[in-house]
Design an enzyme around this catalytic site. Structure first.
Site, PDB file in Angstrom:
ATOM      1  N   HIS A  19      34.617  31.989  39.817  1.00 25.07           N
ATOM      2  CA  HIS A  19      36.175  32.898  39.707  1.00 25.07           C
ATOM      3  C   HIS A  19      35.864  34.022  40.043  1.00 25.07           C
ATOM      4  O   HIS A  19      35.111  35.027  39.373  1.00 25.07           O
ATOM      5  CB  HIS A  19      36.811  32.429  38.184  1.00 25.07           C
ATOM      6  CG  HIS A  19      37.710  33.282  37.847  1.00 25.07           C
ATOM      7  ND1 HIS A  19      38.795  32.805  36.444  1.00 25.07           N
ATOM      8  CD2 HIS A  19      38.224  34.472  38.036  1.00 25.07           C
ATOM      9  CE1 HIS A  19      39.542  33.903  36.745  1.00 25.07           C
ATOM     10  NE2 HIS A  19      39.474  34.922  37.490  1.00 25.07           N
ATOM     11  N   HIS A  21      37.380  37.214  42.796  1.00 22.72           N
ATOM     12  CA  HIS A  21      38.030  37.887  43.600  1.00 22.72           C
ATOM     13  C   HIS A  21      38.071  38.760  44.543  1.00 22.72           C
ATOM     14  O   HIS A  21      37.116  38.848  44.324  1.00 22.72           O
ATOM     15  CB  HIS A  21      39.531  38.798  42.781  1.00 22.72           C
ATOM     16  CG  HIS A  21      40.507  38.061  41.311  1.00 22.72           C
ATOM     17  ND1 HIS A  21      41.873  37.297  41.563  1.00 22.72           N
ATOM     18  CD2 HIS A  21      39.272  37.317  40.352  1.00 22.72           C
ATOM     19  CE1 HIS A  21      41.652  37.761  40.576  1.00 22.72           C
ATOM     20  NE2 HIS A  21      40.729  37.015  39.334  1.00 22.72           N
ATOM     21  N   GLY A 188      47.169  37.858  37.791  1.00 23.93           N
ATOM     22  CA  GLY A 188      48.544  38.880  37.671  1.00 23.93           C
ATOM     23  C   GLY A 188      48.212  39.162  35.809  1.00 23.93           C
ATOM     24  O   GLY A 188      47.520  38.428  35.469  1.00 23.93           O
ATOM     25  N   HIS A 217      44.964  31.667  35.358  1.00 21.22           N
ATOM     26  CA  HIS A 217      44.745  32.152  34.706  1.00 21.22           C
ATOM     27  C   HIS A 217      45.430  32.494  33.379  1.00 21.22           C
ATOM     28  O   HIS A 217      46.915  32.929  33.328  1.00 21.22           O
ATOM     29  CB  HIS A 217      45.273  34.104  35.580  1.00 21.22           C
ATOM     30  CG  HIS A 217      43.616  34.635  35.640  1.00 21.22           C
ATOM     31  ND1 HIS A 217      43.684  33.903  36.879  1.00 21.22           N
ATOM     32  CD2 HIS A 217      43.174  35.623  36.369  1.00 21.22           C
ATOM     33  CE1 HIS A 217      42.859  34.381  37.696  1.00 21.22           C
ATOM     34  NE2 HIS A 217      42.825  35.130  37.058  1.00 21.22           N
ATOM     35  N   GLU A 220      43.442  34.902  28.618  1.00 24.88           N
ATOM     36  CA  GLU A 220      42.758  36.051  28.663  1.00 24.88           C
ATOM     37  C   GLU A 220      42.732  36.786  28.259  1.00 24.88           C
ATOM     38  O   GLU A 220      42.599  37.563  27.128  1.00 24.88           O
ATOM     39  CB  GLU A 220      42.655  36.426  30.732  1.00 24.88           C
ATOM     40  CG  GLU A 220      41.608  37.225  31.113  1.00 24.88           C
ATOM     41  CD  GLU A 220      41.534  38.281  32.418  1.00 24.88           C
ATOM     42  OE1 GLU A 220      43.293  37.678  32.778  1.00 24.88           O
ATOM     43  OE2 GLU A 220      41.201  38.876  32.878  1.00 24.88           O
ATOM     44  N   HIS A 241      39.312  32.148  32.558  1.00 21.72           N
ATOM     45  CA  HIS A 241      39.246  33.008  31.581  1.00 21.72           C
ATOM     46  C   HIS A 241      39.359  31.775  30.108  1.00 21.72           C
ATOM     47  O   HIS A 241      38.622  31.120  29.650  1.00 21.72           O
ATOM     48  CB  HIS A 241      40.235  34.363  31.070  1.00 21.72           C
ATOM     49  CG  HIS A 241      39.984  34.874  31.821  1.00 21.72           C
ATOM     50  ND1 HIS A 241      38.840  36.244  31.880  1.00 21.72           N
ATOM     51  CD2 HIS A 241      40.620  35.184  32.751  1.00 21.72           C
ATOM     52  CE1 HIS A 241      38.659  36.686  33.100  1.00 21.72           C
ATOM     53  NE2 HIS A 241      39.801  36.035  33.800  1.00 21.72           N
ATOM     54  N   ASP A 299      34.085  37.967  38.571  1.00 23.27           N
ATOM     55  CA  ASP A 299      35.990  37.754  38.191  1.00 23.27           C
ATOM     56  C   ASP A 299      36.061  39.078  39.281  1.00 23.27           C
ATOM     57  O   ASP A 299      37.209  39.052  40.537  1.00 23.27           O
ATOM     58  CB  ASP A 299      36.034  38.136  37.275  1.00 23.27           C
ATOM     59  CG  ASP A 299      37.904  38.277  37.120  1.00 23.27           C
ATOM     60  OD1 ASP A 299      38.330  37.742  37.353  1.00 23.27           O
ATOM     61  OD2 ASP A 299      37.931  38.993  36.027  1.00 23.27           O
TER      62      ASP A 299
END
Ligand SMILES: O=c1[nH]cnc2c1ncn2[C@H]1C[C@H](O)[C@@H](CO)O1
Length: 363
Positions: A19, A21, A188, A217, A220, A241, A299
């Protein structure tokens, strides 16, 4: 934070990261170089200066955190050379962190400047479509794999606030499934949109129909109902998460029983306000105690001014993690990765060998 612990190493053996980005893992120097070449004005012209602007200095909210991308995404988006470069450099950075297999995610739309409505980051219309973005990232990752001996695959993100992009995302997953794209994600602001809109639902249905792997996601910052929806409606195979799952004991037990994988990001969870900043209260401690299936991940290391090592060190120094648990969770990560079975077996063999274990005597 990074400076205090920079000498120590949390876990020196090969790691798997699931995980992270791509657009949250860009080098600041690259942002400066590309801005200079393209003539894009920035509020600072040194790495130190831009770093101070981009990073979150203190725990904030997920919404505030997501606002940070606007500081630099307009520099990289729409530029072919830059998009390929960030993918290539990403693999180099992961090699330095001791990662042997990584799944990196991004929104093809957020890096495009045509065939995307609305065009993001106040860009002028150009000629880089979401499809072009995926090809460029694939090229950068592939060249990085060869140069740095890391296996890198990608996950394409739908964005919660943009359900009209999601069908294109799943079509791109299908089109590039043999060129390194292994799954679809929904990223998002979960705090704004707790029910997945129909655009996302349709895209995930198509993913199920075509055998495209799925992560979401959820939990979270959003309530456990978002996790439930991710599993029951979107058919998520992993949860990004997932911390707030713990608030619904029945759901948590169900996910433990089905060995659902949680992609845990400790440092991220502090700065996005997802978890208590006191790491001794972190949900991953409960995951560990319950022998849950989870991984440790960065992340968005650019925005948290962090490294994968810092996540491991944090787990070790503030949550009592042992080397044995680090090995166990990396094996869980490899078992839950989205590689085809044969390649997954080879990755697991690599880890078992590096950890000096017999496969049959694993955890
Ligand atoms: O931690 C996160 N939660 C939700 N969305 C996130 C997180 N980190 C990054 N994103 C968003 C912002 C990026 O532009 C997008 C695609 O990588 O995904």
């Amino acid at each position: 934070m990074a400076e205090v612990l920079s000498e120590a190493v949390g876990f020196e053996q090969p790691k798997v990261e699931l995980h992270v980005h791509l657009d949250g893992a860009i080098r600041v120097q690259t942002i400066l170089d590309v801005a200079k070449r393209r003539g894009v004005p920035l509020p600072a012209d040194t790495v130190e200066g831009m770093t101070q602007i981009i990073i979150l200095q203190e725990p904030a909210t997920l919404t505030e955190f997501l606002g940070k991308f606007a500081e630099y995404m307009h520099v990289i988006a729409g530029d072919r050379e830059a998009i390929k470069r960030i993918a290539y450099e990403f693999v180099e950075d992961k090699a330095k962190e001791g990662v042997v297999y990584v799944e990196v995610r991004y929104s093809p739309h957020f890096l495009a400047n045509t065939q995307v409505e609305p065009i993001p980051w106040d860009q002028e219309e150009g000629d880089v479509s979401p499809d072009d973005v995926v090809r460029l990232v694939n090229e950068g990752l592939k060249e990085g794999e060869k140069a740095f001996n890391v296996q890198a695959r990608s996950i394409l993100c739908c964005m919660r606030h943009m359900p009209n992009w999601s069908m294109t995302v799943v079509e791109l997953c299908k089109k590039y499934r043999h060129e390194g794209v292994v799954a679809i994600d929904l990223a998002g602001d979960e705090s704004l949109n707790t029910d997945a809109q129909s655009g996302h639902r349709l895209a995930y249905e198509e993913a199920v129909r075509c055998g495209v792997h799925r992560t979401v996601h959820a939990g979270e910052v959003g309530p456990p109902s978002v996790v439930k929806e991710a599993v029951e409606v979107l058919k998520a195979e992993r949860i990004g998460h997932g911390y707030r799952t713990l608030e619904d004991p029945a759901l948590y037990q169900q996910l433990l029983d089905q060995k659902m994988h949680f992609e845990v990001c400790p440092i991220s969870s502090k700065f996005t306000g997802a978890c208590d900043p006191d790491f001794t209260k972190h949900p991953v401690i409960r995951f560990r105690e319950d022998k849950a299936n989870y991984s440790l991940n960065t992340d968005d290391p650019l925005i948290f001014n962090s490294t994968l090592n810092l996540d491991y060190l944090t787990a070790q120094q503030h949550m009592g993690f042992t080397q044995e648990e680090f090995q166990r969770l990396n094996i869980c990560a490899a078992e839950s990765c989205f590689l085809p079975e044969e390649e997954k077996k080879a990755l697991l063999t690599k880890l078992y060998e590096a950890y000096g274990m017999q496969k049959s005597t694993g955890f």
